[in-house]
Write a protein that holds these residues in place. Sequence first.
Motif, PDB file in Angstrom:
ATOM      1  N   LEU A   1       0.281  -1.193  -0.447  1.00  0.00           N
ATOM      2  CA  LEU A   1       0.282  -0.449   0.276  1.00  0.00           C
ATOM      3  C   LEU A   1       1.096   1.312   0.042  1.00  0.00           C
ATOM      4  CD1 LEU A   1      -2.238  -0.608   2.811  1.00  0.00           C
ATOM      5  CD2 LEU A   1      -2.795  -0.704  -0.261  1.00  0.00           C
ATOM      6  N   ARG A   2       2.094   1.193   0.850  1.00  0.00           N
ATOM      7  CA  ARG A   2       2.840   2.621   0.727  1.00  0.00           C
ATOM      8  C   ARG A   2       3.472   2.658  -0.333  1.00  0.00           C
ATOM      9  NH1 ARG A   2       2.786   6.121   4.560  1.00  0.00           N
ATOM     10  NH2 ARG A   2       5.037   6.514   4.719  1.00  0.00           N
ATOM     11  N   GLY A   3       4.079   1.793  -1.081  1.00  0.00           N
ATOM     12  CA  GLY A   3       4.761   1.652  -2.457  1.00  0.00           C
ATOM     13  C   GLY A   3       3.465   2.377  -3.177  1.00  0.00           C
ATOM     14  N   ALA A   4       2.361   1.961  -3.341  1.00  0.00           N
ATOM     15  CA  ALA A   4       1.667   2.135  -3.891  1.00  0.00           C
ATOM     16  C   ALA A   4       0.943   3.761  -4.182  1.00  0.00           C
ATOM     17  CB  ALA A   4       0.270   1.255  -4.002  1.00  0.00           C
ATOM     18  N   GLY A   5       1.380   4.203  -3.127  1.00  0.00           N
ATOM     19  CA  GLY A   5       1.546   5.582  -2.719  1.00  0.00           C
ATOM     20  C   GLY A   5       0.236   6.579  -2.042  1.00  0.00           C
ATOM     21  N   ALA A   6      -0.349   5.259  -0.649  1.00  0.00           N
ATOM     22  CA  ALA A   6      -1.463   5.532   0.296  1.00  0.00           C
ATOM     23  C   ALA A   6       0.229   6.609   1.365  1.00  0.00           C
ATOM     24  CB  ALA A   6      -1.318   3.852   1.521  1.00  0.00           C
ATOM     25  N   GLY A   7      -0.929   6.985   1.899  1.00  0.00           N
ATOM     26  CA  GLY A   7      -0.131   7.877   2.587  1.00  0.00           C
ATOM     27  C   GLY A   7       0.489   7.524   4.315  1.00  0.00           C
ATOM     28  N   LYS A   8      -1.211   7.350   5.244  1.00  0.00           N
ATOM     29  CA  LYS A   8      -1.124   7.128   6.257  1.00  0.00           C
ATOM     30  C   LYS A   8      -2.235   5.598   6.235  1.00  0.00           C
ATOM     31  CE  LYS A   8      -2.035   8.665  11.432  1.00  0.00           C
ATOM     32  NZ  LYS A   8      -2.652   9.602  12.086  1.00  0.00           N
ATOM     33  N   ILE A   9      -1.278   5.021   7.763  1.00  0.00           N
ATOM     34  CA  ILE A   9      -2.062   2.951   7.205  1.00  0.00           C
ATOM     35  C   ILE A   9      -2.557   2.971   8.409  1.00  0.00           C
ATOM     36  CG2 ILE A   9      -2.334   1.025   6.549  1.00  0.00           C
ATOM     37  CD1 ILE A   9       0.081   1.724   4.365  1.00  0.00           C
ATOM     38  N   MET A  10      -3.997   3.090   8.804  1.00  0.00           N
ATOM     39  CA  MET A  10      -4.266   3.014  10.193  1.00  0.00           C
ATOM     40  C   MET A  10      -5.143   1.610   9.560  1.00  0.00           C
ATOM     41  SD  MET A  10      -6.265   6.693  11.155  1.00  0.00           S
ATOM     42  CE  MET A  10      -6.441   6.564  12.583  1.00  0.00           C
ATOM     43  N   ILE A  11      -5.121   0.723  11.295  1.00  0.00           N
ATOM     44  CA  ILE A  11      -5.609  -0.489  11.494  1.00  0.00           C
ATOM     45  C   ILE A  11      -6.822  -0.629  12.480  1.00  0.00           C
ATOM     46  CG2 ILE A  11      -4.858  -2.874  12.255  1.00  0.00           C
ATOM     47  CD1 ILE A  11      -1.737  -2.038  12.168  1.00  0.00           C
ATOM     48  N   VAL A  12      -7.421  -1.374  11.846  1.00  0.00           N
ATOM     49  CA  VAL A  12      -9.123  -0.956  12.605  1.00  0.00           C
ATOM     50  C   VAL A  12      -8.460  -2.787  13.237  1.00  0.00           C
ATOM     51  CG1 VAL A  12     -11.568  -0.575  12.679  1.00  0.00           C
ATOM     52  CG2 VAL A  12      -9.991   0.380  11.138  1.00  0.00           C
ATOM     53  N   THR A  13      -9.079  -2.140  14.515  1.00  0.00           N
ATOM     54  CA  THR A  13      -9.042  -3.057  15.257  1.00  0.00           C
ATOM     55  C   THR A  13     -10.462  -3.404  16.547  1.00  0.00           C
ATOM     56  OG1 THR A  13      -8.032  -2.056  17.315  1.00  0.00           O
ATOM     57  CG2 THR A  13      -6.601  -3.563  15.502  1.00  0.00           C
ATOM     58  N   GLU A  14     -10.149  -4.634  17.559  1.00  0.00           N
ATOM     59  CA  GLU A  14     -11.487  -5.060  18.183  1.00  0.00           C
ATOM     60  C   GLU A  14     -11.263  -3.702  19.864  1.00  0.00           C
ATOM     61  OE1 GLU A  14     -14.797  -8.032  18.192  1.00  0.00           O
ATOM     62  OE2 GLU A  14     -13.118  -8.783  19.259  1.00  0.00           O
ATOM     63  N   ARG A  15     -11.979  -3.366  20.254  1.00  0.00           N
ATOM     64  CA  ARG A  15     -11.292  -3.309  21.763  1.00  0.00           C
ATOM     65  C   ARG A  15     -12.351  -4.069  22.564  1.00  0.00           C
ATOM     66  NH1 ARG A  15     -11.412   2.681  24.179  1.00  0.00           N
ATOM     67  NH2 ARG A  15     -10.270   3.205  22.059  1.00  0.00           N
ATOM     68  N   GLY A  16     -12.326  -4.876  23.686  1.00  0.00           N
ATOM     69  CA  GLY A  16     -12.177  -5.972  24.258  1.00  0.00           C
ATOM     70  C   GLY A  16     -12.305  -5.092  25.757  1.00  0.00           C
ATOM     71  N   LEU A  17     -13.625  -6.141  26.476  1.00  0.00           N
ATOM     72  CA  LEU A  17     -13.366  -5.242  27.501  1.00  0.00           C
ATOM     73  C   LEU A  17     -12.768  -7.104  28.570  1.00  0.00           C
ATOM     74  CD1 LEU A  17     -16.072  -3.143  29.200  1.00  0.00           C
ATOM     75  CD2 LEU A  17     -13.984  -3.032  29.330  1.00  0.00           C
ATOM     76  N   GLU A  18     -11.944  -7.004  29.228  1.00  0.00           N
ATOM     77  CA  GLU A  18     -11.827  -8.811  29.477  1.00  0.00           C
ATOM     78  C   GLU A  18     -11.182  -8.385  30.817  1.00  0.00           C
ATOM     79  OE1 GLU A  18     -11.728 -11.303  27.676  1.00  0.00           O
ATOM     80  OE2 GLU A  18     -12.244 -10.767  25.824  1.00  0.00           O
TER      81      GLU A  18
END
Length: 129
Positions: free
Chosen positions: A112-129
């Motif tokens: 993605l970065r090589g193809a021209g993406a700027g900032k990459i954000m990873i969307v994750t799950e937030r859990g209560l454990e």
Amino acid sequence: MRRLAKAKPQREPTIALINIVFLMLVFFMVAGTLAQPLDKTLNLVDTRDLEGRAPPDTLVIHADGRLSYQGADQPDAAAYLSSLSAEDRTVIRIVPDRALPATDMIRIARDLRGAGAGKIMIVTERGLE
């Protein structure tokens, strides 16, 4: 003959210090119990078995490394980025499958970065454990 004045005994300042520490202790005990505890018979909702749905503006990376965007499969990172406007390329959100190997996610992020993406954000799950 002159009488010598008796020296006044000096008061210990530790009493004042003990009072301050005691007041601080009481303050933190009260402040720590302002929130009402949960009822012991209350059972919270369990969302572990719910099927999660990715936000519509994210690139989904499946466990096998396959890419999809808004339900449509994408051949690779470059093809995905070519479908976006220049403004949308500044921040790319990806949702990786939990079973996706980290090496595959890093490879796709590099693509993605090589193809021209700027900032990459990873969307994750937030859990209560």
